[in-house]
Write a protein that holds these residues in place. Structure first.
Motif, short mmCIF file in Angstrom:
data_model
loop_
_atom_site.label_atom_id
_atom_site.label_comp_id
_atom_site.label_asym_id
_atom_site.label_seq_id
_atom_site.Cartn_x
_atom_site.Cartn_y
_atom_site.Cartn_z
N LYS A 140 -12.02 13.95 -0.36
CA LYS A 140 -12.79 12.87 -1.73
C LYS A 140 -12.63 12.30 -2.27
CE LYS A 140 -15.60 17.22 -1.94
NZ LYS A 140 -17.07 16.93 -1.27
N SER A 141 -11.68 11.33 -1.96
CA SER A 141 -10.92 10.11 -2.08
C SER A 141 -11.88 8.05 -1.72
CB SER A 141 -9.57 10.02 -2.19
OG SER A 141 -9.70 10.99 -3.03
N ASP A 142 -11.90 7.83 -2.11
CA ASP A 142 -12.40 6.18 -2.02
C ASP A 142 -11.38 6.14 -1.47
OD1 ASP A 142 -15.02 6.86 -1.89
OD2 ASP A 142 -14.20 7.29 -4.54
N LEU A 143 -10.31 6.05 -2.17
CA LEU A 143 -8.90 4.78 -1.88
C LEU A 143 -7.48 5.50 -1.88
CD1 LEU A 143 -7.97 1.62 -4.22
CD2 LEU A 143 -6.53 3.19 -3.54
N VAL A 144 -6.73 5.87 -1.18
CA VAL A 144 -5.81 6.60 -1.22
C VAL A 144 -4.41 5.45 -0.23
CG1 VAL A 144 -4.29 8.67 0.47
CG2 VAL A 144 -6.71 8.62 -0.28
N THR A 145 -3.15 5.07 -1.37
CA THR A 145 -2.44 4.57 -0.92
C THR A 145 -0.89 6.03 -0.60
OG1 THR A 145 -3.24 3.44 -1.41
CG2 THR A 145 -0.66 2.74 -1.54
N GLU A 146 -0.33 5.96 0.45
CA GLU A 146 0.77 6.84 0.10
C GLU A 146 1.69 5.89 0.65
OE1 GLU A 146 0.51 9.76 3.45
OE2 GLU A 146 2.82 10.66 2.91
N MET A 147 2.41 6.22 -1.13
CA MET A 147 4.18 5.54 -1.47
C MET A 147 5.71 5.80 -0.04
SD MET A 147 1.40 5.01 -3.33
CE MET A 147 1.81 2.90 -4.85
N LYS A 148 5.57 5.59 0.50
CA LYS A 148 6.89 5.61 1.97
C LYS A 148 8.11 5.16 0.83
CE LYS A 148 7.39 5.30 6.38
NZ LYS A 148 8.59 4.01 6.36
N GLU A 149 8.66 5.67 1.21
CA GLU A 149 9.94 6.22 0.24
C GLU A 149 11.13 5.12 1.72
OE1 GLU A 149 13.14 8.55 -0.88
OE2 GLU A 149 14.97 7.55 -0.09
N GLY A 150 11.67 3.87 1.64
CA GLY A 150 12.17 2.77 2.18
C GLY A 150 13.76 3.06 1.85
N LYS A 151 14.15 3.39 0.29
CA LYS A 151 15.02 3.21 -0.13
C LYS A 151 15.00 3.57 -1.68
CE LYS A 151 18.43 -0.27 2.01
NZ LYS A 151 19.33 -1.59 1.87
N HIS A 152 15.32 4.23 -2.08
CA HIS A 152 15.61 4.47 -3.93
C HIS A 152 16.97 4.45 -4.38
CE1 HIS A 152 14.18 6.26 -7.38
NE2 HIS A 152 13.64 6.13 -7.67
N PRO A 153 17.08 3.61 -4.98
CA PRO A 153 18.63 3.72 -5.46
C PRO A 153 19.13 5.87 -6.14
CG PRO A 153 17.13 3.13 -7.52
CD PRO A 153 16.69 3.35 -5.71
N TYR A 154 18.62 6.73 -6.37
CA TYR A 154 19.03 7.34 -6.71
C TYR A 154 20.32 8.12 -6.01
CZ TYR A 154 15.80 8.63 -10.73
OH TYR A 154 15.33 8.93 -12.25
N ARG A 155 19.61 7.59 -4.33
CA ARG A 155 20.33 8.18 -3.24
C ARG A 155 21.56 7.66 -3.04
NH1 ARG A 155 16.75 11.21 -0.34
NH2 ARG A 155 14.71 10.80 -0.39
N LYS A 156 21.73 6.86 -3.82
CA LYS A 156 23.62 6.01 -3.90
C LYS A 156 24.16 6.42 -5.40
CE LYS A 156 22.49 1.54 -2.50
NZ LYS A 156 22.38 0.11 -2.59
N GLY A 157 23.52 7.46 -6.23
CA GLY A 157 23.75 7.86 -7.74
C GLY A 157 23.78 7.11 -8.38
#
Ligand code: ATP
Ligand code: MG
Length: 177
Positions: free
Chosen positions: A151-168
């Protein structure tokens, strides 16, 4: 070249960071054009920077937090409370949407709320259906259900490249909250 304008249904979803901040940025743009934006935050209950910042904009940028915080949505009493709050948030949003006061309404984390069963998918689809034609509606949160995407006109799916949480690296002011 098409020139028509239309109130859009916009979804920011996916596992990568930036969904809520994208919606906030959009709200800021509206305010810059002398328009009014409302952000209803599902689930959340912390004093995020945006909640404080919005106070400076008066009635042109309103953020209403209507959740009880992220947690494990178990069964029993805890889930009941989250459900009650999420339903209340949705009916508040419906009232405000119908009021015609706003040019942009953001339902922040509503996709998560549907995913965890705090609000019915059917109720969210109903919000999309009843919104005034010119109103732009943004739905954020991971796990946006397919019928909402449809039902949406604009959909953006954020894709994880890196996230600092992963490095603690822990959540930081201005970045995470
Ligand atoms: P933001 O509010 O920063 O725009 P978001 O709305 O895209 O992030 P949510 O799914 O709402 O992200 O999650 C909220 C929190 O989870 C944020 O503090 C964010 O930094 C963190 N987060 C987002 N993506 C990831 C990821 N890929 N790994 C770990 N934590 C993440
Ligand atoms: Mg978010």
């Amino acid at each position: 070249m098409a020139k028509k304008t239309k109130g859009l249904v916009i979804v920011f979803t996916g596992n990568g960071k930036g969904k809520t901040t994208a919606a906030l940025g959009m709200a800021l743009r509206f305010v810059g054009h002398g328009k009014r934006a409302l952000i209803v935050q599902f689930i959340k209950n912390l004093p995020y920077g945006e909640v404080r910042a919005a106070r400076r904009f008066g009635k042109s940028l309103v953020i209403r937090q209507m959740g009880a915080g992220f947690c494990r949505f178990g069964t029993g009493e805890a889930i009941k409370k989250h459900k009650r709050l999420a339903e209340k948030a949705l009916s508040f949003a419906v009232r405000e949407i119908k009021s015609g006061r706003y040019h942009l309404v953001v339902l922040d984390e509503v996709n998560c709320a549907v995913h965890f069963g705090l609000v019915k998918l059917r109720s969210v689809l109903e919000v999309i259906r009843l919104k005034p034609k010119s109103l732009h509606l943004v739905l954020t949160g991971r796990w946006a259900p397919k019928p909402i995407l449809k039902k949406s006109d604009l959909v953006t799916e954020m894709k994880e490249g890196k996230h600092p949480y992963r490095k603690g690296v822990k959540a930081q002011k201005g970045i995470e909250f």
